[in-house]
Design a protein around this motif. Structure first.
Motif, PDB file in Angstrom:
ATOM      1  N   THR A 173       0.828  -1.210   0.000  1.00 51.38           N
ATOM      2  CA  THR A 173       0.000   0.000   0.000  1.00 51.38           C
ATOM      3  C   THR A 173       0.857   1.252   0.000  1.00 51.38           C
ATOM      4  OG1 THR A 173      -1.737  -1.180   1.220  1.00 51.38           O
ATOM      5  CG2 THR A 173      -1.830   1.229   1.221  1.00 51.38           C
ATOM      6  N   CYS A 174       1.910   1.252   0.794  1.00 51.26           N
ATOM      7  CA  CYS A 174       2.825   2.407   0.854  1.00 51.26           C
ATOM      8  C   CYS A 174       4.123   2.164   0.107  1.00 51.26           C
ATOM      9  CB  CYS A 174       3.119   2.773   2.308  1.00 51.26           C
ATOM     10  SG  CYS A 174       1.671   3.279   3.252  1.00 51.26           S
ATOM     11  N   HIS A 175       4.510   0.906  -0.037  1.00 51.72           N
ATOM     12  CA  HIS A 175       5.750   0.557  -0.752  1.00 51.72           C
ATOM     13  C   HIS A 175       5.377  -0.099  -2.076  1.00 51.72           C
ATOM     14  CE1 HIS A 175       8.468   1.509   2.558  1.00 51.72           C
ATOM     15  NE2 HIS A 175       7.661   0.870   3.378  1.00 51.72           N
ATOM     16  N   ASP A 176       5.078   0.724  -3.067  1.00 51.65           N
ATOM     17  CA  ASP A 176       4.575   0.232  -4.342  1.00 51.65           C
ATOM     18  C   ASP A 176       5.721  -0.304  -5.197  1.00 51.65           C
ATOM     19  OD1 ASP A 176       3.279  -0.333  -6.672  1.00 51.65           O
ATOM     20  OD2 ASP A 176       2.550   1.701  -7.043  1.00 51.65           O
ATOM     21  N   ILE A 177       5.908  -1.603  -5.187  1.00 46.36           N
ATOM     22  CA  ILE A 177       7.013  -2.203  -5.945  1.00 46.36           C
ATOM     23  C   ILE A 177       6.726  -2.235  -7.443  1.00 46.36           C
ATOM     24  CG2 ILE A 177       7.842  -3.576  -3.999  1.00 46.36           C
ATOM     25  CD1 ILE A 177       6.423  -5.987  -5.284  1.00 46.36           C
TER      26      ILE A 177
END
Length: 347
Positions: free
Chosen positions: A95-99
């Motif tokens: 959600t916050c670490h969009d790989i």
């Protein structure tokens, strides 16, 4: 601010020794080196130019692998995107670490599980395994500590171990993958290990700068090489060096010019890997553009006022540090995710 034990500190280095720029605390690095060193010859490369040889004294290429177990990394990838592990069932690490883009988000500060702004900007998860500590203040010692914090702290996913393990054990496919990868049912240690194994695979090799250091002479333009020479010449490389072009030092914030609300604060020097696609910048996400960030850091950390042309030259160099994940260059997120209005820009 977390207290740092003297035993973890290797040396205190005055930037006058390196580049007349900043006070930095050099911490020990225990990093896997690339499986292969820089290539000097080969069908797609030329002999390394002198400036590339000099670059190797400051920056080393991102390795293609840190040896993460494939089955555990694949399992960790599933957990990284599984919102069922969160307290509300509505968010996951991704959600916050969009790989899918830059490993972070497009906003100044993401929201907590309770819809309040996080204290700091979300850093990219890419190449985190190459950092000597984690968190903007370097307060998180290891990837294992980071994984547990992300899964359980209220401001992140807010899960609990009984609930997390219940979700996994109730899913026959997921439970079976744990038994296959670890030889036992899922437990706290196995969940953390799976997430860490995946994060150790989140590397971005093959940036144009790395390819240039390996001998691909056309990977970097003359203007970008000039930007790198300026980056070194004015002292940026005093703190931004090593495989992650940073993330291996602590520095006092505001050496020459004080920054409001950050008097005498010590932060971990951020990595500049992929920095061209990870706006907004700084721990509060207060700066929107890379050129503005470069000029501000030159002013407060180096005591230098850069012209627009000089800032643009360094930005051109920084653009060569964008690497690839799964064969695709990283990109900036196209749309904000969980947004918080940015703070007022720094003076």
């Amino acid at each position: 601010m977390a207290a740092f034990r003297p035993a973890r500190i290797l040396a205190v280095t005055l930037a006058a020794v390196l580049a007349g720029s900043a006070v930095a605390v050099l911490a020990p690095l225990a990093r896997e080196r690339p499986a292969e060193g820089p290539t000097t010859k080969g069908p797609a490369t030329d002999p390394l130019p002198a400036e590339a040889v000099a670059a190797l004294a400051v920056i080393t290429p991102v390795p293609g692998s840190l040896g993460a177990d494939p089955a555990r990394a694949a399992l960790g990838r599933t957990l990284f995107s599984d919102a069922r592990l969160s307290r509300g069932g509505d968010r996951a690490c991704i959600t916050c670490h969009d790989i899918r883009t830059n490993g972070a988000s497009a906003v100044a500060r993401d929201l907590t599980a309770d819809r309040r702004p996080l204290a700091r900007n979300t850093p990219s998860v890419f190449n985190a395994a190459l950092s000597f500590r984690l968190g903007w203040a370097g307060e998180i010692p290891t990837l294992q500590d980071q994984a547990e914090a992300d899964l359980t702290r209220p401001e992140f996913l807010g899960g609990s171990w009984p609930a997390i393990l219940a979700v996994i054990r109730a899913d026959p496919v997921l439970a079976g993958r744990f038994r296959s990868a670890f030889g036992r049912d899922a437990d706290r240690a196995a969940v953390i290990d799976a997430v860490v194994s995946f994060e150790r695979s989140l590397l971005t090799p093959d940036s144009r700068f790395d390819r240039w250091m390996r001998g691909e002479s056309g990977a970097v333009t003359e203007a970008e090489r000039a930007g790198y020479a300026l980056f070194r010449g004015i002292g940026c490389a005093a703190c931004h060096q090593g495989v992650n072009v940073g993330a291996n030092l602590f520095e006092k914030v505001g050496i020459f010019v004080a920054i409001p609300d950050k008097a005498a604060e010590v932060l971990r020097v951020p990595s500049l890997r992929n920095v061209a696609v990870t706006a907004p910048y700084f721990d509060d996400g207060s700066v929107a553009t890379l050129a503005e960030a470069v000029r501000l850091m030159a002013r407060v950390q180096l005591g230098r006022e850069l012209t627009a042309a000089q800032a643009d030259a360094i930005v051109a160099f920084l653009g060569t540090l964008t690497g690839s994940y799964e064969g695709r260059p990283l990109t900036a997120p196209r749309a904000p995710g969980i947004a918080v209005p940015p703070p007022q820009p720094r003076g």
